[in-house]
Structures are given as C-alpha cells and as structure tokens.
Write a protein that holds these residues in place. Sequence first.
Motif, PDB file in Angstrom:
ATOM      1  N   VAL A 174      51.738  37.133  26.732  1.00 29.97           N
ATOM      2  CA  VAL A 174      50.326  37.205  26.319  1.00 29.97           C
ATOM      3  C   VAL A 174      49.536  36.150  27.093  1.00 29.97           C
ATOM      4  CG1 VAL A 174      48.716  37.137  24.377  1.00 29.97           C
ATOM      5  CG2 VAL A 174      51.046  37.991  24.035  1.00 29.97           C
ATOM      6  N   HIS A 175      48.483  36.607  27.775  1.00 30.07           N
ATOM      7  CA  HIS A 175      47.643  35.723  28.594  1.00 30.07           C
ATOM      8  C   HIS A 175      46.259  35.653  27.945  1.00 30.07           C
ATOM      9  CE1 HIS A 175      50.651  36.732  31.748  1.00 30.07           C
ATOM     10  NE2 HIS A 175      50.587  37.909  31.179  1.00 30.07           N
ATOM     11  N   PHE A 176      45.585  34.534  28.154  1.00 31.56           N
ATOM     12  CA  PHE A 176      44.264  34.361  27.542  1.00 31.56           C
ATOM     13  C   PHE A 176      43.226  34.054  28.616  1.00 31.56           C
ATOM     14  CE2 PHE A 176      47.337  33.526  24.276  1.00 31.56           C
ATOM     15  CZ  PHE A 176      46.811  34.155  23.177  1.00 31.56           C
ATOM     16  N   VAL A 177      42.100  34.747  28.554  1.00 35.64           N
ATOM     17  CA  VAL A 177      40.998  34.461  29.483  1.00 35.64           C
ATOM     18  C   VAL A 177      39.739  34.242  28.644  1.00 35.64           C
ATOM     19  CG1 VAL A 177      39.567  35.345  31.350  1.00 35.64           C
ATOM     20  CG2 VAL A 177      42.007  35.893  31.299  1.00 35.64           C
ATOM     21  N   ALA A 178      39.069  33.113  28.881  1.00 31.48           N
ATOM     22  CA  ALA A 178      37.844  32.818  28.126  1.00 31.48           C
ATOM     23  C   ALA A 178      36.662  32.644  29.070  1.00 31.48           C
ATOM     24  CB  ALA A 178      38.034  31.550  27.298  1.00 31.48           C
ATOM     25  N   ASN A 179      36.819  31.754  30.033  1.00 29.30           N
ATOM     26  CA  ASN A 179      35.704  31.341  30.875  1.00 29.30           C
ATOM     27  C   ASN A 179      35.192  32.493  31.744  1.00 29.30           C
ATOM     28  OD1 ASN A 179      33.950  29.868  32.438  1.00 29.30           O
ATOM     29  ND2 ASN A 179      35.391  28.205  32.801  1.00 29.30           N
ATOM     30  N   ASP A 181      34.057  31.944  34.542  1.00 29.55           N
ATOM     31  CA  ASP A 181      34.478  31.546  35.887  1.00 29.55           C
ATOM     32  C   ASP A 181      35.551  32.545  36.361  1.00 29.55           C
ATOM     33  OD1 ASP A 181      35.735  30.423  38.069  1.00 29.55           O
ATOM     34  OD2 ASP A 181      35.703  28.387  37.269  1.00 29.55           O
ATOM     35  N   GLY A 182      35.207  33.298  37.398  1.00 28.65           N
ATOM     36  CA  GLY A 182      36.074  34.386  37.845  1.00 28.65           C
ATOM     37  C   GLY A 182      37.460  33.940  38.284  1.00 28.65           C
ATOM     38  N   CYS A 183      37.613  32.644  38.584  1.00 30.38           N
ATOM     39  CA  CYS A 183      38.934  32.151  39.010  1.00 30.38           C
ATOM     40  C   CYS A 183      39.984  32.477  37.949  1.00 30.38           C
ATOM     41  CB  CYS A 183      38.933  30.632  39.194  1.00 30.38           C
ATOM     42  SG  CYS A 183      37.855  30.068  40.494  1.00 30.38           S
ATOM     43  N   HIS A 184      39.575  32.324  36.699  1.00 32.73           N
ATOM     44  CA  HIS A 184      40.556  32.485  35.630  1.00 32.73           C
ATOM     45  C   HIS A 184      41.041  33.931  35.540  1.00 32.73           C
ATOM     46  CE1 HIS A 184      41.836  31.220  31.293  1.00 32.73           C
ATOM     47  NE2 HIS A 184      42.849  31.542  32.074  1.00 32.73           N
ATOM     48  N   LEU A 185      40.084  34.854  35.443  1.00 31.93           N
ATOM     49  CA  LEU A 185      40.458  36.267  35.316  1.00 31.93           C
ATOM     50  C   LEU A 185      41.243  36.715  36.543  1.00 31.93           C
ATOM     51  CD1 LEU A 185      40.065  38.782  33.482  1.00 31.93           C
ATOM     52  CD2 LEU A 185      38.176  39.423  34.978  1.00 31.93           C
ATOM     53  N   GLN A 186      40.758  36.303  37.715  1.00 31.63           N
ATOM     54  CA  GLN A 186      41.423  36.695  38.958  1.00 31.63           C
ATOM     55  C   GLN A 186      42.885  36.214  38.963  1.00 31.63           C
ATOM     56  OE1 GLN A 186      39.351  36.317  42.960  1.00 31.63           O
ATOM     57  NE2 GLN A 186      40.772  34.602  43.038  1.00 31.63           N
ATOM     58  N   ASP A 187      43.106  34.958  38.588  1.00 33.87           N
ATOM     59  CA  ASP A 187      44.465  34.410  38.563  1.00 33.87           C
ATOM     60  C   ASP A 187      45.369  35.195  37.622  1.00 33.87           C
ATOM     61  OD1 ASP A 187      43.842  32.450  40.304  1.00 33.87           O
ATOM     62  OD2 ASP A 187      44.004  30.768  38.879  1.00 33.87           O
ATOM     63  N   VAL A 188      44.828  35.527  36.459  1.00 32.24           N
ATOM     64  CA  VAL A 188      45.651  36.221  35.459  1.00 32.24           C
ATOM     65  C   VAL A 188      45.962  37.646  35.927  1.00 32.24           C
ATOM     66  CG1 VAL A 188      45.620  37.175  33.109  1.00 32.24           C
ATOM     67  CG2 VAL A 188      44.922  34.812  33.497  1.00 32.24           C
ATOM     68  N   LEU A 189      44.930  38.377  36.364  1.00 34.68           N
ATOM     69  CA  LEU A 189      45.144  39.783  36.713  1.00 34.68           C
ATOM     70  C   LEU A 189      45.999  39.948  37.972  1.00 34.68           C
ATOM     71  CD1 LEU A 189      41.658  41.402  35.917  1.00 34.68           C
ATOM     72  CD2 LEU A 189      43.712  41.283  34.479  1.00 34.68           C
ATOM     73  N   ALA A 190      45.936  38.973  38.861  1.00 35.82           N
ATOM     74  CA  ALA A 190      46.671  39.080  40.133  1.00 35.82           C
ATOM     75  C   ALA A 190      48.163  39.316  39.903  1.00 35.82           C
ATOM     76  CB  ALA A 190      46.464  37.806  40.952  1.00 35.82           C
ATOM     77  N   LYS A 191      48.667  38.809  38.794  1.00 35.53           N
ATOM     78  CA  LYS A 191      50.120  38.909  38.553  1.00 35.53           C
ATOM     79  C   LYS A 191      50.495  40.186  37.792  1.00 35.53           C
ATOM     80  CE  LYS A 191      49.695  34.939  36.441  1.00 35.53           C
ATOM     81  NZ  LYS A 191      49.714  33.760  35.641  1.00 35.53           N
ATOM     82  N   LEU A 192      49.484  40.958  37.347  1.00 27.00           N
ATOM     83  CA  LEU A 192      49.782  42.011  36.375  1.00 27.00           C
ATOM     84  C   LEU A 192      49.689  43.424  36.935  1.00 27.00           C
ATOM     85  CD1 LEU A 192      47.938  40.505  33.274  1.00 27.00           C
ATOM     86  CD2 LEU A 192      50.275  40.115  34.077  1.00 27.00           C
ATOM     87  N   ASP A 193      50.360  44.316  36.214  1.00 24.61           N
ATOM     88  CA  ASP A 193      50.365  45.724  36.568  1.00 24.61           C
ATOM     89  C   ASP A 193      49.512  46.464  35.527  1.00 24.61           C
ATOM     90  OD1 ASP A 193      50.922  48.365  36.905  1.00 24.61           O
ATOM     91  OD2 ASP A 193      53.111  48.149  36.890  1.00 24.61           O
ATOM     92  N   PRO A 194      48.447  47.159  35.950  1.00 22.08           N
ATOM     93  CA  PRO A 194      47.576  47.833  34.974  1.00 22.08           C
ATOM     94  C   PRO A 194      48.336  48.834  34.091  1.00 22.08           C
ATOM     95  CG  PRO A 194      46.772  48.154  37.239  1.00 22.08           C
ATOM     96  CD  PRO A 194      48.013  47.337  37.335  1.00 22.08           C
ATOM     97  N   GLU A 195      49.400  49.391  34.623  1.00 26.09           N
ATOM     98  CA  GLU A 195      50.140  50.401  33.837  1.00 26.09           C
ATOM     99  C   GLU A 195      50.781  49.791  32.589  1.00 26.09           C
ATOM    100  OE1 GLU A 195      52.708  53.299  35.886  1.00 26.09           O
ATOM    101  OE2 GLU A 195      52.001  52.371  37.749  1.00 26.09           O
TER     102      GLU A 195
END
Length: 544
Positions: A174-179, A181-195
């Motif tokens: 489970v990952h959390f994104v609040a800010n 600031d696009g850095c956070h979302l980008q970092d989290v999504l970069a590792k993930l598979d949408p499926e």
Amino acid sequence: MLTSSPQWQALAAHYNEIKDTHMRDLFVADQQRFNKLSAVAAGITLDYSKNQITEKTLNLLFDLARSADLEKHRSKMFAGEPINITENRAVLHTALRNFSDQAVYVDGDDVMPQVKATLAKVKRFVDAVSSGEKKGYSGKAFTDVVSIGIGGSFLGPKIMSEALKPYRQKHLNVHFVANVDGCHLQDVLAKLDPETTMVITSSKTLTTQETLRNTESAKNWFLQTASQDDVKYNFACVSTNIAAAEKFGIDLDNIFPMWDWVGGRYSVWSAIGLPLALAIGFDNYQAFLEGAFEMDQHFTSAPLDQNLPVILALLGIWYRNFHGAQSQVLLPYYHYLRGLPAYVQQLDMESNGKSVSLTNKEVDYDTGPIIWGSEGTNGQHSFHQLIHQSKTPIPVDFMLPLHPHHDVENHHDMLASNCFGQAQALMEGQSEAQVIAAMTKAKCSTDEIKNLSSHKVMKGNKPSNTLIFDKLDPKTLGSLIALYEHKVFVQGVIWQINSFDQWGVELGKALGNQVLSKLANHDEPLTMDGSTNALIEMFRQRHQ
Ligand code: F6P
C-alpha cells in the motif's frame, strides 16, 4: 473570562509558590512518588511523576477541569450533540469504534446501523482484495494499492500502517500519495503496473485540490493501458460526496460513505481507514478500532484523577498557560512509531490552534501548543540539546514498548536505557557541585574548571511523561491514538474553544486557487501585493 476564574487564579498563585521547587527534591521527599503519580489504562502506563507538580497542583488542576464542566461536555460529544457549533455538526468519531450495543443519535437517527454496515463493507472489500477474489480490469489479482488523500485523509492510514509494519499483509503493497508535488505521484506510479494496482481516493469532501489533481493524474496514467470502462474495477473512493465519486466513474460497490460528523483528523476510524485495513488485514484493523473503544470507555468512566487523557491534558495546560511553554515534544522510542509526532501535529494543532472562544470572544490566554518531535534515540544527537539547556520550557512525552518486533540482541535494552536516561537527565540535571567533582576527578585544571563548569551545569527540573506499553500491536496503537484525541478534547473544553473546525486553512486554499488561475492564464492582471505579483511574474517567465 477563564483567566479571572477563581480556579485559574488559584493555579496562577500556586505557580508562584512552586516555580522554584526542584523535582529532584520532590523525589527525595517522597519515595512513593512514582506509585502516586502513575496510572494505567488499556495496557498503557502513564508515569507522570517527573512533572513539576505536587498533590496541591493536581487538585487545583482537577478543580479547573470540574469548573469547565468537563464531564457534561464529554457526555455531549459521545451523545452526538452538535458540539462543533460553527458548523452545526456532531463530533462522533467515537461512534465509529463503538462496539457496545448502544445506539448513537444524530438529529434523532441512530447512526450505528450505517456505521456497522460500512465497516462490514470494508471487511468484504479487504477480504476480497486480499484473497484475490476481487481482481483488476484484466483479471489479475491486485498487488498494489495507491491511496490518494491529504491531511486527515492521509496521515491516519499512512502513519498507522507504518506503525503496524510487522502486521502488514505480505502480498499487498500500500502506497500513499498526498502532495500535489508531481514528484511524489510520479515516483510511486513509476514502479507499478496499472493492471494490478487499485487506486483509492480518500477525501471527506472530494473537493480538495491536491487529491482531485492526483486522482486525475493517476487516472490518466491508468488510461494509457486501460479504458474508461475499466475504471470501475481498479478505482475506489471514500467520501461523503457519493455523487461526485460516481461521476468520476467509480462503481458504487467501490464507494464507501462517511459522514459530516466525522472530522478529517479523526477519520482513520471511518472508511478512510480502508487503505490501512488493506495494509494490515481486516482483523488487525478491527483490533485497532477496539483499542480506541477501550480508551473511550476509560475516558468516560475513570475518575478524573485516574483518567489518562484528563491527566495529560491538565499537565499540558499547566505548562502552556502557567509556565509559558510554547511547544510540546513527542519522543517515541520506537522506529515504527516515528510518524506519531506528525499525526498528533494535525490532531492537536488543527483542533486547538484557535483564539476565539465558544462565545465568539478573542481569548486572553494561550491555546494549543506547537507539537513536534521525532523518534528516539535520533533526536538525542540533534535537538535534545535545546530541551536540556535552553531557557525555553518544553514538556516531553516519551513513549516506549516493552517488547520490540525484533530479536536483535541488546538493541532494545539500549533503546530503553536511552529513553529512561533522557527523562532522568531532564529531571535531575547536573549541579555545579557535581560538575566540579567530576572535572576534579578527571584531573581538569583549575582554569578549565573555572571556564567550563558553568557550561556543563544542567539545571534539570524539565518535565516529562513516560508512556509505556507491552507491544506496539494494533489494539495498543488504537488506544494510544484515542488517548491523544481525548487529551486534545479536554484541553479544548477548558480553553472554551471549538476544537472541531478549521477555518484558518480555508483562506490559504482560496488564495492558492486564485494564484493558480493567474499562473495558467498569463493575460490575467496581477492585482495582488508586490511580493506575490513578482513571484507570479517570475514563475510565468521562467517556468515552461
Ligand atoms: O485543509 C485541511 C483539511 O480540511 C483537513 O482538515 C482535512 O483532513 C484535509 O483538509 C483533507 O480534506 P478532505 O478529506 O476533504 O480531502
């Protein structure tokens, strides 16, 4: 006015009597001080003997609490009366963990059936995701959850799942994104598979800029491989604003309600706790709620002089209003509990950072303190210096579990010894005579002693509480969080303020939106103050 009440005046006079009394002497005079000044509830022992207090101080503080009609206000909150008077709302986070069979009424309706139904829905959802029965759009089981939310819709689930790391389900991250600031979302999504990723938007209002933007961007990322129709499989939402969630394309089965009587900073007990429940499994999440319920029962039934939240609150008032302490530091001696100061920061500062009374008058006394802190022992090698030797009074809450979640030899003894040793050093200090004796023994010269001894003297008499519990398990964590919630409530009652609104944050939100419009539209005239205009201009010119 509160400050002219006989109870307040008595405390002010008593402060003058006691301000030079050293705790060292109080301990020497009374061998039973620890036994007298410690209390237990829900498996948490509170040692408050290292405070600059006597029996008289406590009696005067309890008088203050009684004069504030604390018990009446407490009953009103638990009974669902609209104690959040500026928003005309009940304050019922306690109903979310009410495991008794008692009804709780808001405007004549029992809220417990909907609370129970929502908790049952959370359980079904968590169990189905965990077992792999509930799948993503392409038929694969979920491996990751991205929880998007901010403030209370973020701190609770994030910090509690960090604190309960040893209880986490292994196959679901489970990952959390609040800010925003696009850095956070980008970092989290970069590792993930949408499926195999479930996106949960948590927002009481579903109007919060950061959360809406992050959700849109997560959706755009998802739509690079999936279709709009697939959103119903991989997106979920927790909100009071069900219509807006549906509009976003989220399936009703994946929408979890909450209610306006749940404040954002008290919402981890509602379905806002869904990402936490996914992280640690439903049974552990329920144990967390049960721990809070146990603290609620203690708070509503224990006499004032054994009531942990009341004692913590009154000690806080003693230092804030009579000793002039501006801040309160929280020092959890446990790595997994390192986020607690940030959690209590929102809980306390957003609740009691107020200066207008319930009767609409500017108050003439200080209210909520600045809350700060970090994990021990790290702080000992940075900011503790100021607590030990500056002139600023900073009351401390130490926290320590007796049993850690590791078996690395000797580490926990060292951690505990530092925790106890810091509290002892703050209380006892080191007198000039002790410093000179130690320097003489170390064969320092007369000059060295003359030049250095005053720097090495520690006056001590610095107050602290120590909270000790067996293990940081879900139930104990629930009790600990509820303890701080009720502490904040008691202080708000005594300070005669509304702890449940947060008008102060609204202006910043409104101005932020006005500026955003000027950043997007370069033709909009710059009509703000000189500094803001110049900053916007610079951003317009240099940001591509
Ligand atoms: O900006 C402060 C605040 O209103 C908090 O009280 C709240 O927890 C946070 O914003 C998030 O609000 P929402 O859950 O409505 O997105």
